[in-house]
Scaffold this active site. Structure first.
Site, PDB file in Angstrom:
ATOM      1  N   HIS A 188      20.279 -38.630  72.607  1.00 28.84           N
ATOM      2  CA  HIS A 188      20.739 -37.456  73.339  1.00 28.84           C
ATOM      3  C   HIS A 188      19.757 -36.296  73.218  1.00 28.84           C
ATOM      4  O   HIS A 188      19.607 -35.511  74.132  1.00 28.84           O
ATOM      5  CB  HIS A 188      22.166 -37.098  72.938  1.00 28.84           C
ATOM      6  CG  HIS A 188      23.120 -38.083  73.545  1.00 28.84           C
ATOM      7  ND1 HIS A 188      23.814 -38.993  72.811  1.00 28.84           N
ATOM      8  CD2 HIS A 188      23.377 -38.364  74.837  1.00 28.84           C
ATOM      9  CE1 HIS A 188      24.493 -39.776  73.617  1.00 28.84           C
ATOM     10  NE2 HIS A 188      24.256 -39.426  74.857  1.00 28.84           N
ATOM     11  N   ARG A 295      27.587 -38.812  82.861  1.00 32.73           N
ATOM     12  CA  ARG A 295      28.009 -39.176  81.499  1.00 32.73           C
ATOM     13  C   ARG A 295      29.189 -38.282  81.118  1.00 32.73           C
ATOM     14  O   ARG A 295      29.004 -37.202  80.559  1.00 32.73           O
ATOM     15  CB  ARG A 295      26.862 -38.944  80.506  1.00 32.73           C
ATOM     16  CG  ARG A 295      25.718 -39.941  80.602  1.00 32.73           C
ATOM     17  CD  ARG A 295      24.738 -39.716  79.461  1.00 32.73           C
ATOM     18  NE  ARG A 295      23.853 -40.842  79.269  1.00 32.73           N
ATOM     19  CZ  ARG A 295      22.645 -40.949  79.841  1.00 32.73           C
ATOM     20  NH1 ARG A 295      22.185 -40.000  80.613  1.00 32.73           N
ATOM     21  NH2 ARG A 295      21.896 -42.015  79.610  1.00 32.73           N
ATOM     22  N   GLU A 430      24.960 -53.662  80.795  1.00 33.54           N
ATOM     23  CA  GLU A 430      24.144 -53.198  79.670  1.00 33.54           C
ATOM     24  C   GLU A 430      24.334 -54.044  78.425  1.00 33.54           C
ATOM     25  O   GLU A 430      23.891 -53.666  77.342  1.00 33.54           O
ATOM     26  CB  GLU A 430      24.436 -51.717  79.380  1.00 33.54           C
ATOM     27  CG  GLU A 430      25.894 -51.373  79.197  1.00 33.54           C
ATOM     28  CD  GLU A 430      26.142 -49.883  78.965  1.00 33.54           C
ATOM     29  OE1 GLU A 430      25.214 -49.147  78.607  1.00 33.54           O
ATOM     30  OE2 GLU A 430      27.296 -49.463  79.136  1.00 33.54           O
ATOM     31  N   ARG A 464      18.536 -48.765  69.259  1.00 33.32           N
ATOM     32  CA  ARG A 464      17.743 -47.911  70.143  1.00 33.32           C
ATOM     33  C   ARG A 464      17.225 -46.641  69.469  1.00 33.32           C
ATOM     34  O   ARG A 464      16.318 -46.000  69.971  1.00 33.32           O
ATOM     35  CB  ARG A 464      18.534 -47.566  71.417  1.00 33.32           C
ATOM     36  CG  ARG A 464      19.787 -46.789  71.186  1.00 33.32           C
ATOM     37  CD  ARG A 464      20.707 -46.830  72.403  1.00 33.32           C
ATOM     38  NE  ARG A 464      20.648 -45.602  73.188  1.00 33.32           N
ATOM     39  CZ  ARG A 464      21.401 -45.355  74.252  1.00 33.32           C
ATOM     40  NH1 ARG A 464      22.244 -46.279  74.696  1.00 33.32           N
ATOM     41  NH2 ARG A 464      21.316 -44.234  74.897  1.00 33.32           N
TER      42      ARG A 464
END
Ligand code: PEP
Ligand code: MG
Length: 570
Positions: A188, A295, A430, A464
């Site tokens: 983020h 989002r 995903e 990630r």
């Protein structure tokens, strides 16, 4: 020269300001009897510091901005000085509870009491007490308070992690760059710095300890370089790179208002990823052709409770209206993983990315999910809204969401509430599971959007955000490329619109492959729209297919990456 992960383009030259994260975690230590008086004194000193600082802030506000806000701030002094509140905290400290714990528990009780009253004014008091709690704890813990809104021009923010609340406070024009210790390309921190168009380099180990306030530093958000204490020569060179970067931006501006087409005329679309209605306005300004990912979890963050149906409806409606009839893909709440929302009581998990998150959580909390689906459906009367389900792994999840939407539709019909009867419901692809059954899912979905950020981490089994496995977290691995190809081909075979809303959609090395596989829509941050459009315009279908065939024939990611780099350089 220090190295980090480059996440937001541009060169930043300026002076360091270290920002300590607003993490107010404290150790719950018992106070021995002989230290209780000291602890009481420590608490009362903190209250005094709080009142002095708040009074100063109020005076500043009265002078400059908003006398009304000054009144609110002054109210905080009255609240914290309330004898009943103070005596409650004192009483706890006297039993051996540390000042932080005593203050937090007491203030939490007030927050709970105020928030349970169904009256806007009283609920506002809960927000005020919550603010007081955060600030008081920071004083007790010795965490310096910085007014991010007053940082001087050419400031380079150096912090462990950038939080959404920090970004709402900063004055973008004054920030030359951002350096953090944590976060990768899709964290983020990265998404927020790109949205603000501030050069950023993340995951620079120990950077908050290496740099000091006031140090001169240069950051290169394209290469991931951080250069402390630069020489005059360095500054000259980087000033030149900065000027080149600005020139390139001017070239990209020539794509404003143009259709997105390949060199041989295949029509594509560049959409935007957003996190709130304000970003929707930026998306239109930056010439996005739609919203490929809203989002919605950002609407749930930095709050004490979930936004109401009315609040959500207003946010979704605003975006739909801002986009004026262009597609807005609203992703339903994607909590869990790295996105914690404290009041949702997500359990601490050993493997949060493999845990109770996104659609799994929502289907287990149908009351919360129903509020969101109702708000989206209501807003669909004001534009072209599609519903997107995150973290899908099986068909049953799609059917359950469809079932809920159908029941809401029936209710709306009975109550005469308008909505789009043909609203499309699609899946984010995903997870490897969704990719492997993309042919089956395609029969149950109205559209697909590929989330490469998660698809890469799950396909490669590489977190990630973990710098140690960042070498595995790349889209150029044959496993990832084959997965993407399969998803697009399965979607297209059933006639679906197939988009990509992960960071892969803006990667110039990946774009020819995505064109060759048949991707329709590329959803990127608003600041990347023109770069993506310009990149797509350089490829004809034949050239793209040649590149894709060659890339898919190579056995290692290193060869793929080298090959694609050489192609892009040309
Ligand atoms: C993704 O996973 O690719 C994605 C776009 O969603 P997020 O980054 O919010 O997980
Ligand atoms: Mg995701």
């Amino acid at each position: 020269m220090l190295k980090g992960i480059p996440v937001s383009d541009g060169i930043g030259i300026g002076h360091v300001r270290i920002i300590k994260n607003k993490d107010v975690k404290f150790e719950d230590k018992a106070i021995p009897e002989n230290e209780i008086d000291n602890e009481l004194e420590r608490f009362h000193d903190a209250v005094k510091v709080f009142c002095d600082r708040t009074d100063k802030m109020a005076k500043e506000m009265e002078k400059s901005v908003n006398p009304k806000e000054a009144e609110i701030i002054k109210g905080h002094i009255q609240m914290i000085s309330d004898p009943f509140m103070i005596s409650q905290i004192d009483d706890q400290i006297k039993t051996g509870v540390c000042a932080e714990k005593a203050a937090a528990t007491t203030l939490d009780q007030f927050i709970e009491m105020f928030s349970s009253v169904d009256d806007e004014l009283t609920q506002q008091r809960a927000t005020d007490v919550s603010d007081i709690k955060k600030r008081l704890l920071r004083i007790l813990l010795g965490i310096e308070e910085i007014d991010l809104g007053t940082l001087p021009p050419d400031t380079v923010i150096v912090t462990k992690e950038l939080t959404p609340s920090m970004t709402t406070e900063i004055k973008k024009e004054n920030i030359a760059g951002i350096i953090t210790e944590k976060g990768g390309i899709t964290s983020h921190s990265a998404i927020l710095s790109r949205a603000l168009e501030i050069p950023a380099v993340l995951s620079v180990p120990e950077i908050t300890k290496i740099l000091r306030d006031g140090d001169m530093v240069i950051i290169d958000g394209r290469e991931g370089d951080v250069l402390p204490d630069p020489s005059d020569n360095d500054i000259r060179n980087y000033e030149k790179s900065k000027a080149d970067f600005i020139k390139e931006k001017e070239y990209l501006d020539t794509f404003i208002g143009k259709d997105t087409v390949t060199a041989d005329g295949y029509r594509k679309e560049v959409f935007c990823n957003i996190g709130n209605p304000k970003d929707g306005v930026t998306a239109v300004k930056k010439d996005g052709e739609g919203i490929g990912l809203f989002r919605t979890e950002f609407l749930f963050m930095d709050k004490d409770s979930a936004p109401s149906e009315e609040d959500q409806f207003n946010a979704y409606k605003k975006v739909a209206e801002t986009l004026g009839g262009r597609t807005v893909i609203i992703r339903t709440l994607d909590v869990g993983g790295d996105k914690d929302i404290p009041y949702l009581d997500l359990k601490k998990e050993d493997n949060p990315f493999l845990g109770y998150r996104a659609v799994r959580y929502c289907l287990g909390h149908k009351d919360l999910y129903k509020v969101q689906l109702r708000a989206i459906l209501k807003a669909s009367a004001y534009g072209k809204i599609w519903i997107m389900i995150p973290m899908v792994t099986n068909v049953y999840e799609i059917r359950q969401v469809r079932g809920m939407v159908e029941r809401i539709k029936t209710k709306f019909d009975a109550e005469g509430i308008p909505y789009d009867k043909d609203i499309k419901i699609g899946a984010m692809i995903e997870t490897p599971a969704a990719s492997l059954i993309a042919d089956i899912l395609a029969k149950e979905c109205d559209f697909f959007s590929i989330g490469t950020n998660d698809l890469i981490q799950y396909t490669m089994a590489a977190d990630r955000g973990n710098a140690d496995v960042a070498y595995l977290y790349k889209p150029y691995f044959p496993a990832v490329l084959r997965s993407i190809k399969n998803i697009i081909e399965c979607g297209k075979k059933e006639g679906l619109v197939v988009g990509m809303c992960g960071e892969g959609a803006r990667d110039p090395m990946l774009i020819p492959l995505l064109i060759a596989f048949g991707l329709d829509e590329f959803s990127v941050s608003p600041t990347s729209v023109l770069a993506a459009r310009s990149c797509i315009s350089r490829w004809s279908m034949n050239e793209a297919r040649e590149v894709a065939d060659k890339a898919l024939s190579l056995p290692t990611y290193i060869e793929v990456e080298e090959y694609l780099k050489s192609i892009v350089r040309k």
